[in-house]
Design a protein around this motif. Sequence first.
Motif, PDB file in Angstrom:
ATOM      1  N   VAL B  14      43.496  37.132  23.853  1.00 43.01           N
ATOM      2  CA  VAL B  14      42.325  36.937  24.728  1.00 43.01           C
ATOM      3  C   VAL B  14      41.087  37.618  24.145  1.00 43.01           C
ATOM      4  O   VAL B  14      39.953  37.200  24.390  1.00 43.01           O
ATOM      5  N   ASP B  37      49.681  29.817  30.434  1.00 41.99           N
ATOM      6  CA  ASP B  37      48.283  29.467  30.598  1.00 41.99           C
ATOM      7  C   ASP B  37      47.665  30.225  31.772  1.00 41.99           C
ATOM      8  O   ASP B  37      46.508  30.679  31.697  1.00 41.99           O
ATOM      9  N   HIS B  41      44.597  32.961  31.725  1.00 43.89           N
ATOM     10  CA  HIS B  41      43.444  32.873  32.625  1.00 43.89           C
ATOM     11  C   HIS B  41      43.175  34.210  33.313  1.00 43.89           C
ATOM     12  O   HIS B  41      42.011  34.654  33.424  1.00 43.89           O
ATOM     13  N   GLU B  42      44.236  34.873  33.761  1.00 43.57           N
ATOM     14  CA  GLU B  42      44.076  36.183  34.430  1.00 43.57           C
ATOM     15  C   GLU B  42      43.526  37.229  33.474  1.00 43.57           C
ATOM     16  O   GLU B  42      42.686  38.057  33.845  1.00 43.57           O
ATOM     17  N   TYR B  43      43.995  37.189  32.225  1.00 42.53           N
ATOM     18  CA  TYR B  43      43.466  38.136  31.238  1.00 42.53           C
ATOM     19  C   TYR B  43      41.977  37.918  31.011  1.00 42.53           C
ATOM     20  O   TYR B  43      41.189  38.855  30.901  1.00 42.53           O
ATOM     21  N   ARG B  44      41.590  36.658  31.005  1.00 39.90           N
ATOM     22  CA  ARG B  44      40.166  36.376  30.785  1.00 39.90           C
ATOM     23  C   ARG B  44      39.304  36.847  31.946  1.00 39.90           C
ATOM     24  O   ARG B  44      38.207  37.370  31.765  1.00 39.90           O
ATOM     25  N   THR B  46      39.945  39.343  33.917  1.00 40.17           N
ATOM     26  CA  THR B  46      39.879  40.807  33.844  1.00 40.17           C
ATOM     27  C   THR B  46      38.854  41.231  32.810  1.00 40.17           C
ATOM     28  O   THR B  46      38.092  42.189  33.027  1.00 40.17           O
ATOM     29  N   ARG B  47      38.828  40.550  31.693  1.00 35.98           N
ATOM     30  CA  ARG B  47      37.844  40.887  30.662  1.00 35.98           C
ATOM     31  C   ARG B  47      36.428  40.656  31.146  1.00 35.98           C
ATOM     32  O   ARG B  47      35.499  41.373  30.788  1.00 35.98           O
ATOM     33  N   GLN B  48      36.251  39.644  31.984  1.00 36.61           N
ATOM     34  CA  GLN B  48      34.933  39.401  32.581  1.00 36.61           C
ATOM     35  C   GLN B  48      34.514  40.565  33.458  1.00 36.61           C
ATOM     36  O   GLN B  48      33.346  40.966  33.473  1.00 36.61           O
TER      37      GLN B  48
END
Lengths: 210, 254
Positions: B14, B37, B41-44, B46-48
Amino acid sequence: MALAVEIQLPGNALTRDQTSLTPLIERAAAGDTAAFEQIMIHSQQRVMAMTWRMLGNDADARDASQEVFLRVYKHLARFRQDQDFFAWLYTITVNVCRDMSKKRKQHGDRFISLTADSGAEAFAVPADQDDADEVLEQTQQRELIAMAMATLPHKERASLILRDVEGISTDEVARIMQSSSTTVRSQISSARKKIKIYCELYLKRKERAR
Amino acid sequence: MNCQQVQELLPLYVGRDLEQTQAQLVAAHVESCSDCDGSLHEYRETRQLLHQFTPPQFSEGDYAGVRQRVLREIARESTAPTLRQSFASLFRPRLSWAAATALLLVVSVFAYYFIANRRDAQNGPRLVQHDSELDRPASPQEQPNHGPTPVSSRDEPKPSTVRGVHRSQRTKNSAAAVEPTRVAANKSLPAPVNDVFPGAGQSLELNVGPALDSSAAEKTLRMEMQTKDPNIRIIWFAHSPNKSGSPNKSLKGI
């Protein structure tokens, strides 16, 4: 499904401003405090932001920033011109935050209460986001992330902030942390996993509470 | 690549921290696996959230305050004496140093005097020679016939030989005091002469005349010898030969 947009900051952002700092660094190393003040003005935002993210409150961030600049001045004579100044500055900042954390034993208490400490109004709210619900959501998200970050060990937190928030490359983070790229990758991976799990649990709990 | 392997690599994927080959494998798996998938999505997300982890807007006053404190601390440390200066200040001339040195000298002189005297007292007997008027009754050391006869620690004393040590006791009747003196000396005999006199072998010759009565005003030579034992001292008395020509006995002191 919501669309997630990734933001990748350029990895060489650190070295951009250094050319203008070189003459100031030379003069400051010779004892010119006026030149050193100019260096502080150039780097104060970066340092204060980093210390705030590492320590979690305003007072500690100011104290840590003061200590960072004192150490920079003391060791400026040892700085080589072929080094990356801001990477060197980050190394000192990370070390100061580590020392301060150890001294104040705030490892488990790094959570900032936005309403009690800085106040929600201290955070910049974009002018086109007047919707109160949206502001509240942003505030809650900041609080959530702050709580999640507070659970991380010092090295994982520093690696994650440098990589994902400051946008520094993994190799550069490894130089700042005085560690290997493999170790830094492992720390970043662990930190991202923990943040994700924390946020999931928090949101699930909140969902159940409703 | 299976789901478990992909789940382990997703945190790095990610953030684009995987090597190219590994990243391609993960991407291919994610396209075909809804669970992986969803995790991606959850990792993305969190990064946001991390990008919203921004500090409060510090005012220019906050920044200026930090700079001023730093510059003040730098100025304070620059005026503080360095280690070298602090060390050099110890050697500047001061009255207190002179007084301390003088006191040290005085103490040293006294200590030397004390130690030297003590060493002399410990090193064997010392001779003290007196040449004085005899102002006392006849000493138990003096006998009518053959002067004082100190008693040896083990042997019968020979009349004209000084072998041992005895304590002198002043009495009016010197002759009568001889026997008691001997007995007393025998009872409390010290170590043999050799032990008492570590430098045994030296001899003293004294002329001892007949016992003097109290009215005698002749000059008497008195020799004192302090032994190792502070309680024991040898005293020889010798006086100048009388006019009647009575024989003198010589005593040998060991």
